[in-house]
Design a protein around this motif. Structure first.
Motif, PDB file in Angstrom:
ATOM      1  N   ILE A   1       0.833  -1.198   0.000  1.00 30.15           N
ATOM      2  CA  ILE A   1       0.000   0.000   0.000  1.00 30.15           C
ATOM      3  C   ILE A   1       0.871   1.252   0.000  1.00 30.15           C
ATOM      4  O   ILE A   1       1.802   1.389   0.788  1.00 30.15           O
ATOM      5  N   THR A   2       0.538   2.173  -0.887  1.00 30.25           N
ATOM      6  CA  THR A   2       1.227   3.462  -0.986  1.00 30.25           C
ATOM      7  C   THR A   2       0.223   4.585  -0.725  1.00 30.25           C
ATOM      8  O   THR A   2      -0.989   4.347  -0.583  1.00 30.25           O
ATOM      9  N   CYS A   3       0.723   5.804  -0.724  1.00 31.71           N
ATOM     10  CA  CYS A   3      -0.193   6.945  -0.591  1.00 31.71           C
ATOM     11  C   CYS A   3      -1.194   6.979  -1.741  1.00 31.71           C
ATOM     12  O   CYS A   3      -2.367   7.317  -1.546  1.00 31.71           O
ATOM     13  N   ASP A   4      -0.760   6.586  -2.933  1.00 33.81           N
ATOM     14  CA  ASP A   4      -1.683   6.560  -4.073  1.00 33.81           C
ATOM     15  C   ASP A   4      -2.768   5.506  -3.878  1.00 33.81           C
ATOM     16  O   ASP A   4      -3.927   5.717  -4.293  1.00 33.81           O
ATOM     17  N   THR A   5      -2.424   4.378  -3.254  1.00 33.48           N
ATOM     18  CA  THR A   5      -3.425   3.347  -2.971  1.00 33.48           C
ATOM     19  C   THR A   5      -4.477   3.880  -2.011  1.00 33.48           C
ATOM     20  O   THR A   5      -5.683   3.654  -2.181  1.00 33.48           O
ATOM     21  N   VAL A   6      -4.016   4.590  -0.980  1.00 38.09           N
ATOM     22  CA  VAL A   6      -4.935   5.177  -0.004  1.00 38.09           C
ATOM     23  C   VAL A   6      -5.828   6.219  -0.671  1.00 38.09           C
ATOM     24  O   VAL A   6      -7.044   6.254  -0.447  1.00 38.09           O
ATOM     25  N   LYS A   7      -5.244   7.057  -1.500  1.00 38.97           N
ATOM     26  CA  LYS A   7      -6.045   8.060  -2.204  1.00 38.97           C
ATOM     27  C   LYS A   7      -7.111   7.391  -3.073  1.00 38.97           C
ATOM     28  O   LYS A   7      -8.279   7.829  -3.096  1.00 38.97           O
ATOM     29  N   ALA A   8      -6.740   6.324  -3.776  1.00 35.02           N
ATOM     30  CA  ALA A   8      -7.707   5.628  -4.630  1.00 35.02           C
ATOM     31  C   ALA A   8      -8.879   5.101  -3.818  1.00 35.02           C
ATOM     32  O   ALA A   8     -10.039   5.160  -4.250  1.00 35.02           O
ATOM     33  N   ALA A   9      -8.582   4.573  -2.624  1.00 31.43           N
ATOM     34  CA  ALA A   9      -9.656   4.068  -1.762  1.00 31.43           C
ATOM     35  C   ALA A   9     -10.565   5.205  -1.304  1.00 31.43           C
ATOM     36  O   ALA A   9     -11.800   5.071  -1.272  1.00 31.43           O
ATOM     37  N   LEU A  10      -9.978   6.336  -0.955  1.00 33.20           N
ATOM     38  CA  LEU A  10     -10.769   7.458  -0.475  1.00 33.20           C
ATOM     39  C   LEU A  10     -11.491   8.203  -1.600  1.00 33.20           C
ATOM     40  O   LEU A  10     -12.423   8.967  -1.338  1.00 33.20           O
ATOM     41  N   PHE A  11     -11.077   7.982  -2.842  1.00 35.00           N
ATOM     42  CA  PHE A  11     -11.792   8.540  -3.995  1.00 35.00           C
ATOM     43  C   PHE A  11     -12.979   7.658  -4.412  1.00 35.00           C
ATOM     44  O   PHE A  11     -13.702   8.000  -5.365  1.00 35.00           O
ATOM     45  N   ASP A  12     -13.200   6.556  -3.742  1.00 35.25           N
ATOM     46  CA  ASP A  12     -14.242   5.601  -4.139  1.00 35.25           C
ATOM     47  C   ASP A  12     -15.608   6.287  -4.266  1.00 35.25           C
ATOM     48  O   ASP A  12     -16.030   7.019  -3.370  1.00 35.25           O
ATOM     49  N   ASP A  13     -16.302   6.031  -5.392  1.00 34.43           N
ATOM     50  CA  ASP A  13     -17.597   6.673  -5.626  1.00 34.43           C
ATOM     51  C   ASP A  13     -18.756   5.683  -5.657  1.00 34.43           C
ATOM     52  O   ASP A  13     -19.828   5.992  -6.191  1.00 34.43           O
ATOM     53  N   PHE A  14     -18.573   4.509  -5.074  1.00 33.12           N
ATOM     54  CA  PHE A  14     -19.657   3.526  -4.977  1.00 33.12           C
ATOM     55  C   PHE A  14     -20.880   4.157  -4.310  1.00 33.12           C
ATOM     56  O   PHE A  14     -20.792   4.754  -3.245  1.00 33.12           O
ATOM     57  N   GLN A  15     -22.039   4.052  -4.978  1.00 31.37           N
ATOM     58  CA  GLN A  15     -23.318   4.575  -4.498  1.00 31.37           C
ATOM     59  C   GLN A  15     -23.326   6.106  -4.369  1.00 31.37           C
ATOM     60  O   GLN A  15     -24.034   6.672  -3.536  1.00 31.37           O
ATOM     61  N   SER A  16     -22.548   6.760  -5.222  1.00 33.24           N
ATOM     62  CA  SER A  16     -22.521   8.226  -5.220  1.00 33.24           C
ATOM     63  C   SER A  16     -23.949   8.782  -5.416  1.00 33.24           C
ATOM     64  O   SER A  16     -24.733   8.206  -6.181  1.00 33.24           O
ATOM     65  N   PRO A  17     -24.344   9.833  -4.728  1.00 30.73           N
ATOM     66  CA  PRO A  17     -23.494  10.721  -3.930  1.00 30.73           C
ATOM     67  C   PRO A  17     -23.263  10.279  -2.497  1.00 30.73           C
ATOM     68  O   PRO A  17     -22.500  10.922  -1.790  1.00 30.73           O
ATOM     69  N   ARG A  18     -23.915   9.190  -2.053  1.00 34.56           N
ATOM     70  CA  ARG A  18     -23.698   8.726  -0.678  1.00 34.56           C
ATOM     71  C   ARG A  18     -22.503   7.787  -0.675  1.00 34.56           C
ATOM     72  O   ARG A  18     -22.618   6.594  -0.417  1.00 34.56           O
ATOM     73  N   ALA A  19     -21.341   8.339  -0.963  1.00 36.03           N
ATOM     74  CA  ALA A  19     -20.145   7.554  -1.212  1.00 36.03           C
ATOM     75  C   ALA A  19     -19.030   7.939  -0.254  1.00 36.03           C
ATOM     76  O   ALA A  19     -19.141   8.899   0.515  1.00 36.03           O
ATOM     77  N   VAL A  20     -17.938   7.182  -0.320  1.00 35.96           N
ATOM     78  CA  VAL A  20     -16.743   7.520   0.459  1.00 35.96           C
ATOM     79  C   VAL A  20     -16.270   8.915   0.072  1.00 35.96           C
ATOM     80  O   VAL A  20     -15.945   9.733   0.929  1.00 35.96           O
ATOM     81  N   CYS A  21     -16.214   9.177  -1.237  1.00 32.18           N
ATOM     82  CA  CYS A  21     -15.878  10.511  -1.730  1.00 32.18           C
ATOM     83  C   CYS A  21     -17.159  11.126  -2.274  1.00 32.18           C
ATOM     84  O   CYS A  21     -17.695  10.671  -3.289  1.00 32.18           O
ATOM     85  N   ARG A  22     -17.624  12.139  -1.621  1.00 34.45           N
ATOM     86  CA  ARG A  22     -18.989  12.609  -1.820  1.00 34.45           C
ATOM     87  C   ARG A  22     -19.023  13.916  -2.607  1.00 34.45           C
ATOM     88  O   ARG A  22     -18.464  14.932  -2.164  1.00 34.45           O
ATOM     89  N   PRO A  23     -19.673  13.951  -3.763  1.00 35.13           N
ATOM     90  CA  PRO A  23     -19.865  15.226  -4.457  1.00 35.13           C
ATOM     91  C   PRO A  23     -20.935  16.042  -3.727  1.00 35.13           C
ATOM     92  O   PRO A  23     -21.662  15.519  -2.880  1.00 35.13           O
TER      93      PRO A  23
END
Length: 384
Positions: free
Chosen positions: A300-322
């Protein structure tokens, strides 16, 4: 493009630091005060009502740390605002909830965050990563700052916070880091405790991890809260805090993720989680983060962590919320993604990351002595 959070550096006595802070962040502080006054005004509270709520907390704050009052007075003086308004910013979670109880009925706004820590055993380079998505009101993207506090009486501090706040997420030169996210229980607001933001600041003032954890574990609170405390040597404890009792959650295989519901089986056997009805997406946000990180364990790298936190599953009620409307009609979003690698003294922040993935990097000089006996300490000494 979102505006990066400005870096504000302060030094001197608590009063001097406060005045420097208030002067440097004057516009953002006033914007934040106006925002929360307007929100409390919807509950029919006047400025006098708000200040009366604030005064409930002053004796508790003074007893907790005598330096916080002159520091907040300095901020008020520098920004040219009322002292009570600076205290309100530092107790805004508590004041907003008490204001709703005191004013007319209103729907609660979502107060969501997703926090995570990857320890050295799961990271590609052996360095702990501590990160969070801060979900709150869209307007707060324009009131955020990164505050660097030069201290003579303890380790220097780097914290991402709302302008006028003494701390939120951050780490110190001793490597101690903290993030926090919202919890609710049936024990909330039965007592007047120390405002949550000031507990986080207390953690960041410590040069000893035990003292930092004591500040979280033993301090009486008004409301529930989840606070994750870490150290680059691999120590991570997630403290699920009720106002009068604290429970623990630990990493699994070097990965810890927490959203806005209680996880500790001990906690769930003793109290009622009253927050899930307002934040049901919490139930899958931490699961999504774990599922995206586990396949990369050990790499795991910082980029891996960022990718996880950018997750948009079930947007807008997502990890990363618009930006989206809450039941109360307020526009909320993931206001900031904050990623910290304390062993390197780095903090990266992306404002409104669902629409802008630009990160700004902030740096803090670390104290090699605090890492004695660890690989991080050897690396820091080699770099000196």
């Amino acid at each position: 493009m979102a505006t990066p959070a400005p870096l504000i550096e302060v030094h001197g006595t608590s009063s001097e630091r406060g005045q420097q802070y208030g002067e440097a962040a004057r516009d953002r502080i006033r914007l934040g005060i106006g925002h929360y006054q307007a929100q409390l005004g919807l509950s029919a509270l006047t400025e006098a009502d708000i200040h009366a709520l604030v005064h409930r907390f002053l004796p508790v704050i003074a007893a907790f740390d005598g330096d916080y009052i002159p520091e907040m007075q300095g901020i008020a003086r520098g920004a040219g605002v009322a002292f009570e308004d600076i205290v309100m910013l530092n107790a805004r979670t508590e004041i907003l909830k008490l204001g709703l109880k005191q004013g007319r009925p209103a729907a609660d706004d979502d107060m969501e965050c997703t926090g995570l820590v990857v320890t050295g055993e799961a990271a590609a380079d052996g360095r702990l990563i501590h990160a969070q998505n801060w979900d709150w009101k869209v307007e707060c993207a324009e009131t955020a700052v990164v505050l660097k506090i030069r201290r003579d009486e303890g380790p220097d501090i780097l914290t991402f916070t709302e302008a006028g706040g003494l701390a939120r997420s951050g780490f110190n030169a001793a490597g101690i880091a903290i993030t926090a996210n919202y919890l609710q229980s049936d024990r909330d607001y039965r007592q007047t405790g120390v405002p949550l933001a000031l507990i986080r600041r207390k953690v960041l003032q410590q040069d000893n991890l035990a003292h930092a954890m004591h500040a979280v574990y033993a301090t009486p609170k008004s409301a529930s809260n989840n606070m994750i405390v870490s150290h680059p040597a691999g120590i991570v404890i997630d403290f699920e805090c009720a106002p009068d009792e604290t429970f623990q959650v630990h990493p699994d295989g070097g990965i810890l993720a927490h959203a806005n519901h209680w996880q500790s089986p001990v906690a769930l056997s003793k109290l009622k989680d009253t927050g899930i009805a307002a934040t049901p997406d919490s139930l899958y946000r931490d699961l999504r983060v774990r599922s995206l990180l586990v396949p990369h364990r050990g790499r795991i790298t910082c980029d891996t962590v960022k990718a996880a936190l950018f997750d948009d599953f079930q947007s807008p009620r997502a990890v990363c919320r618009p930006p989206c409307l809450t039941l109360a009609g307020t526009m909320t979003a993931t206001v900031a993604m904050v990623l910290m690698t304390p062993a390197l003294g780095t903090m990266e922040v992306a404002m409104l990351p669902a629409s802008d993935r630009t990160f700004t990097r902030y740096q803090l000089a670390m104290d090699a002595a605090a890492f004695q006996g660890t690989a991080e300490g050897q690396a820091l000494r080699a770099a000196e």
